[in-house]
Write a protein that holds these residues in place. Structure first.
Motif, short mmCIF file in Angstrom:
data_model
loop_
_atom_site.label_atom_id
_atom_site.label_comp_id
_atom_site.label_asym_id
_atom_site.label_seq_id
_atom_site.Cartn_x
_atom_site.Cartn_y
_atom_site.Cartn_z
N PRO A 52 2.10 -8.82 9.12
CA PRO A 52 2.52 -7.22 9.35
C PRO A 52 4.21 -7.15 9.34
O PRO A 52 4.16 -8.31 9.67
N GLY A 53 4.15 -6.59 8.54
CA GLY A 53 5.35 -6.27 8.64
C GLY A 53 6.58 -7.45 7.98
O GLY A 53 6.36 -8.60 6.67
N GLN A 54 7.85 -7.59 8.14
CA GLN A 54 8.77 -8.04 7.65
C GLN A 54 9.23 -8.68 6.31
O GLN A 54 8.95 -9.86 5.08
N ALA A 55 8.82 -6.98 5.65
CA ALA A 55 8.81 -6.83 4.11
C ALA A 55 10.03 -8.05 3.65
O ALA A 55 9.82 -8.71 2.11
N LYS A 56 11.28 -7.58 4.14
CA LYS A 56 12.14 -8.44 3.43
C LYS A 56 12.42 -9.29 3.52
O LYS A 56 12.64 -10.42 2.45
N ARG A 57 11.89 -10.57 4.47
CA ARG A 57 12.03 -12.55 4.59
C ARG A 57 11.04 -12.48 3.35
O ARG A 57 10.93 -13.79 2.91
N ALA A 124 -4.18 -6.87 3.00
CA ALA A 124 -3.55 -7.80 2.99
C ALA A 124 -2.26 -8.11 1.94
O ALA A 124 -1.07 -8.73 2.53
N ASN A 125 -3.03 -8.43 0.82
CA ASN A 125 -2.38 -8.14 0.14
C ASN A 125 -2.43 -7.39 -1.06
O ASN A 125 -2.61 -6.86 -2.08
#
Length: 358
Positions: A52-57, A124-125
């Motif tokens: 979860p998270g770290q959308a930018k990366r 998740a996707n």
């Protein structure tokens, strides 16, 4: 002959890559061929992709993958074959595949081991699902020089678009990896086991009441779940032991099992499954209990090398039988190992795999 492998994931990480083509690379070289592996994702992006998270990366990692694909397309003219596992890029239309087939005139070997033309959306996707472009599978099958399909169900789909189809099963390296056999009579706690990724944990839910019933009957056993995420069952199980999947301990962790489970729902997505869990268990001399879905019934012969279970009562009956009869487990496990060696091992399937490039 030079082969370019366009693959989704870094080398040595994803089961679909490890057990469908990476374990044949030495054979490819020994027959005088050279190859290059070109993953879409780098290791840093792969490590965070399903967390979860770290959308930018994640977004930057995907963009970098498209950059790598552009670079590899420029190098593609030097190769005789292009082996594409699942897709050249995880999002968008099949531009790279079209360029390779129609502009560069490359012989594409298109390999897939799931019903990837279906939208199998999970939490998740969910965000990326709308960009997946699932219907591109039809076009890639049509453009391919050969389609390499994990089972008969997938092959039948590919034949709608192209008659050049080979059933290339997911196989087990019985020499270098799954090269031990479970001693079913050795002392120690009895273990029922399951292994898989977080996306398939849902298939265990119907078996939780069965395991709880076995507990209530006083049977002494552990239930090992090997995955990248712990299961979250609504019904507590005293027997549950979560084991984080690690490549370094993959085989020792599986060898704790006395019985391996592969339950599935009977839907179109599950029908495309290649019985991989069952293959792993059986290669180690562990009887597999499976649902009668897709390739499971090709791999498991009921009562010979495992059992096919349809209803909760059958799961309960067979689990109770195997937990209380070590000699029967041993007999099934020995037959299971022979099945893998003869039909689903790297050694048995190497000629079939090499023939893809001819």
């Amino acid at each position: 002959m030079r082969v370019l492998f366009l693959v989704p994931y870094p080398t040595g990480q994803a089961p679909s890559q490890r057990f469908r083509f990476e374990q044949y690379l030495d054979s490819l070289q020994s027959h005088g061929h050279t190859y290059r592996l070109a993953p879409f994702l780098n290791e840093a992006t792969w490590r965070i992709l399903y967390k979860p998270g770290q959308a930018k990366r994640k977004a930057l990692g995907i963009l970098a993958g498209f950059g790598r694909r552009l670079a590899v397309l420029l190098a593609a003219p030097a190769y005789d074959y292009v082996f594409i596992h699942r897709e050249a890029a995880p999002l968008g239309p099949p531009i790279a595949e079209w360029l390779l087939a129609k502009v560069l005139r490359k012989r594409i070997v298109y390999d897939f081991d799931d019903a990837i033309w279906l939208a199998n959306t999970s939490e998740a996707n969910r965000i990326a699902a709308g960009l997946k472009w699932h219907h591109k599978v039809d076009s890639i099958c049509h453009w391919a020089y050969k389609n390499s399909c994990g089972n008969a169900y997938l092959a039948a789909y590919a034949r709608q678009f192209n008659s050049s189809v080979v059933i290339n099963p997911t196989t087990i390296d019985t020499v270098h990896l799954h090269n031990q056999v479970r001693n079913q009579l050795a002392p120690g706690p009895l273990v029922i086991g399951w292994t898989g990724t977080h996306s398939t944990l849902k298939y265990l839910v119907p078996l939780v009441p069965v395991l709880a019933q076995l507990e209530a009957e006083g049977l002494d056993f552990e239930f090992h779940v090997i995955s990248n995420q712990p299961p979250e069952f609504s019904q507590p199980l005293r027997c549950l032991r979560f084991i984080p999947w690690q490549k370094a301990t993959e085989i020792p962790d599986l060898l704790t099992f006395h019985v391996g489970l592969m339950p599935l729902e009977d839907d179109k997505w599950a029908q495309g499954k290649c019985a991989f869990k069952a293959l792993q268990y059986m290669a180690l001399g562990i009887p597999a209990l499976v649902s009668p879905v897709g390739m499971n019934t090709e791999v498991v012969t009921d009562g010979h090398n495992g059992y096919i279970c349809r209803e909760p009562a059958e799961w309960h009956q067979r689990l109770r039988q195997l937990l209380t009869d070590g000699l029967h487990r041993q007999q099934l496990g020995q037959a299971a190992r022979i099945t893998i060696e003869q039909r689903y091992s790297v050694i048995a399937n190497t000629p079939n795999f090499l023939a893809l490039f001819s």
